[in-house]
Design a protein around this motif. Structure first.
Motif, mmCIF file in Angstrom:
data_model
loop_
_atom_site.group_PDB
_atom_site.id
_atom_site.type_symbol
_atom_site.label_atom_id
_atom_site.label_comp_id
_atom_site.label_asym_id
_atom_site.label_seq_id
_atom_site.Cartn_x
_atom_site.Cartn_y
_atom_site.Cartn_z
ATOM 1 N N ARG A 1 0.834 -1.207 0.000
ATOM 2 C CA ARG A 1 0.000 0.000 0.000
ATOM 3 C C ARG A 1 0.865 1.252 0.000
ATOM 4 O O ARG A 1 0.573 2.217 -0.698
ATOM 5 C CB ARG A 1 -0.976 -0.017 1.165
ATOM 6 N N LEU A 2 1.935 1.231 0.771
ATOM 7 C CA LEU A 2 2.845 2.373 0.776
ATOM 8 C C LEU A 2 3.544 2.525 -0.571
ATOM 9 O O LEU A 2 3.659 3.635 -1.093
ATOM 10 C CB LEU A 2 3.887 2.226 1.894
ATOM 11 N N SER A 3 3.983 1.426 -1.147
ATOM 12 C CA SER A 3 4.714 1.505 -2.415
ATOM 13 C C SER A 3 3.833 1.993 -3.556
ATOM 14 O O SER A 3 4.339 2.563 -4.521
ATOM 15 C CB SER A 3 5.345 0.146 -2.761
ATOM 16 N N ARG A 4 2.521 1.814 -3.447
ATOM 17 C CA ARG A 4 1.600 2.224 -4.506
ATOM 18 C C ARG A 4 0.937 3.576 -4.224
ATOM 19 O O ARG A 4 0.083 4.020 -4.977
ATOM 20 C CB ARG A 4 0.538 1.137 -4.712
ATOM 21 N N PRO B 1 1.035 7.820 -3.513
ATOM 22 C CA PRO B 1 1.838 8.987 -3.925
ATOM 23 C C PRO B 1 2.928 9.288 -2.894
ATOM 24 O O PRO B 1 2.663 9.313 -1.694
ATOM 25 C CB PRO B 1 0.805 10.115 -3.983
ATOM 26 N N GLY B 2 4.133 9.476 -3.384
ATOM 27 C CA GLY B 2 5.255 9.759 -2.495
ATOM 28 C C GLY B 2 5.662 8.576 -1.642
ATOM 29 O O GLY B 2 6.452 8.727 -0.714
ATOM 30 N N ARG B 3 5.089 7.405 -1.925
ATOM 31 C CA ARG B 3 5.343 6.179 -1.151
ATOM 32 C C ARG B 3 5.114 6.405 0.339
ATOM 33 O O ARG B 3 5.874 5.938 1.191
ATOM 34 C CB ARG B 3 6.748 5.651 -1.407
ATOM 35 N N ALA C 1 -12.320 3.100 3.141
ATOM 36 C CA ALA C 1 -11.083 2.571 2.569
ATOM 37 C C ALA C 1 -10.678 3.290 1.290
ATOM 38 O O ALA C 1 -9.542 3.183 0.860
ATOM 39 C CB ALA C 1 -11.225 1.077 2.302
ATOM 40 N N THR C 2 -11.594 4.021 0.701
ATOM 41 C CA THR C 2 -11.280 4.722 -0.544
ATOM 42 C C THR C 2 -11.041 6.215 -0.316
ATOM 43 O O THR C 2 -10.723 6.931 -1.255
ATOM 44 C CB THR C 2 -12.418 4.564 -1.577
ATOM 45 N N GLN C 3 -11.200 6.666 0.906
ATOM 46 C CA GLN C 3 -11.047 8.090 1.199
ATOM 47 C C GLN C 3 -9.688 8.337 1.824
ATOM 48 O O GLN C 3 -9.416 7.908 2.933
ATOM 49 C CB GLN C 3 -12.149 8.552 2.162
ATOM 50 N N ILE C 4 -8.832 9.017 1.105
ATOM 51 C CA ILE C 4 -7.505 9.369 1.591
ATOM 52 C C ILE C 4 -7.552 10.806 2.114
ATOM 53 O O ILE C 4 -8.028 11.700 1.431
ATOM 54 C CB ILE C 4 -6.441 9.242 0.480
ATOM 55 N N THR C 5 -7.048 10.997 3.318
ATOM 56 C CA THR C 5 -7.014 12.320 3.929
ATOM 57 C C THR C 5 -5.928 13.155 3.261
ATOM 58 O O THR C 5 -4.824 12.685 3.063
ATOM 59 C CB THR C 5 -6.721 12.210 5.433
ATOM 60 N N GLU C 6 -6.264 14.354 2.905
ATOM 61 C CA GLU C 6 -5.275 15.269 2.296
ATOM 62 C C GLU C 6 -4.633 16.124 3.355
ATOM 63 O O GLU C 6 -5.120 16.460 4.331
ATOM 64 C CB GLU C 6 -5.972 16.167 1.257
#
Length: 157
Positions: free
Chosen positions: A48-51, A53-55, A152-157
């Protein structure tokens, strides 16, 4: 509903097959991460980290994506950090937040695991279905995931 027919419900077959397929697939894939000194959870987090943005991912986002509590993801990142695969990075915009960041050693470990892992994924999953069925299954799984775990699809900005 007649109890005799209750147990013949095709919904029980569908969900039962999903459970059995999940368990069987994990059993087949397990050797790829274990032989590289990782747990399935370790590999999940590193992938998940490798995929991302910015790892990197916020710790809270990594917790959601790995289905862990905040204390569970802290223990996971502690272990990965001790092994040199991840480092923590403070969020400059929010002192209460931090990121888990994939290190070069973590990326190297993932790259070492992936060939065998993907070979097993192909042998026991994607290669069994063919492109059209795989596309349909992926679309169906995405619908189920989005309905049951929208966070699971919502990434915090």
């Amino acid at each position: 509903m007649d109890p005799k027919h209750l147990f013949d419900d095709p919904r029980l077959t569908a969900v039962g097959l999903l459970y059995e397929a999940h368990d069987g697939l994990l059993a087949q894939l397990e050797q790829s991460w274990k032989s590289n000194g990782l747990s399935g959870l370790d590999l999940n987090a590193l992938l998940r980290l490798s995929r991302s943005p910015g790892r990197k991912l916020r710790m809270t986002d990594l917790a959601v994506q790995t289905n862990l509590s905040t204390s569970g993801v802290t223990r996971l990142v502690d272990r990965l950090e001790r092994n040199g695969f991840v480092r923590r990075e403070a969020d400059p915009g929010d002192r209460r937040s931090s990121y888990a960041v994939l290190t070069a050693a973590g990326a190297t470990r993932v790259a070492r695991v992936l060939p065998a892992y993907l070979e097993l994924v192909d042998r026991w999953f994607t290669g069994l279905l063919g492109p059209e069925r795989l596309e349909q299954l992926t679309a169906g799984l995405r619908i189920i995931r989005d309905a049951t775990r929208p966070e699971a699809t919502q990434i915090t900005e």
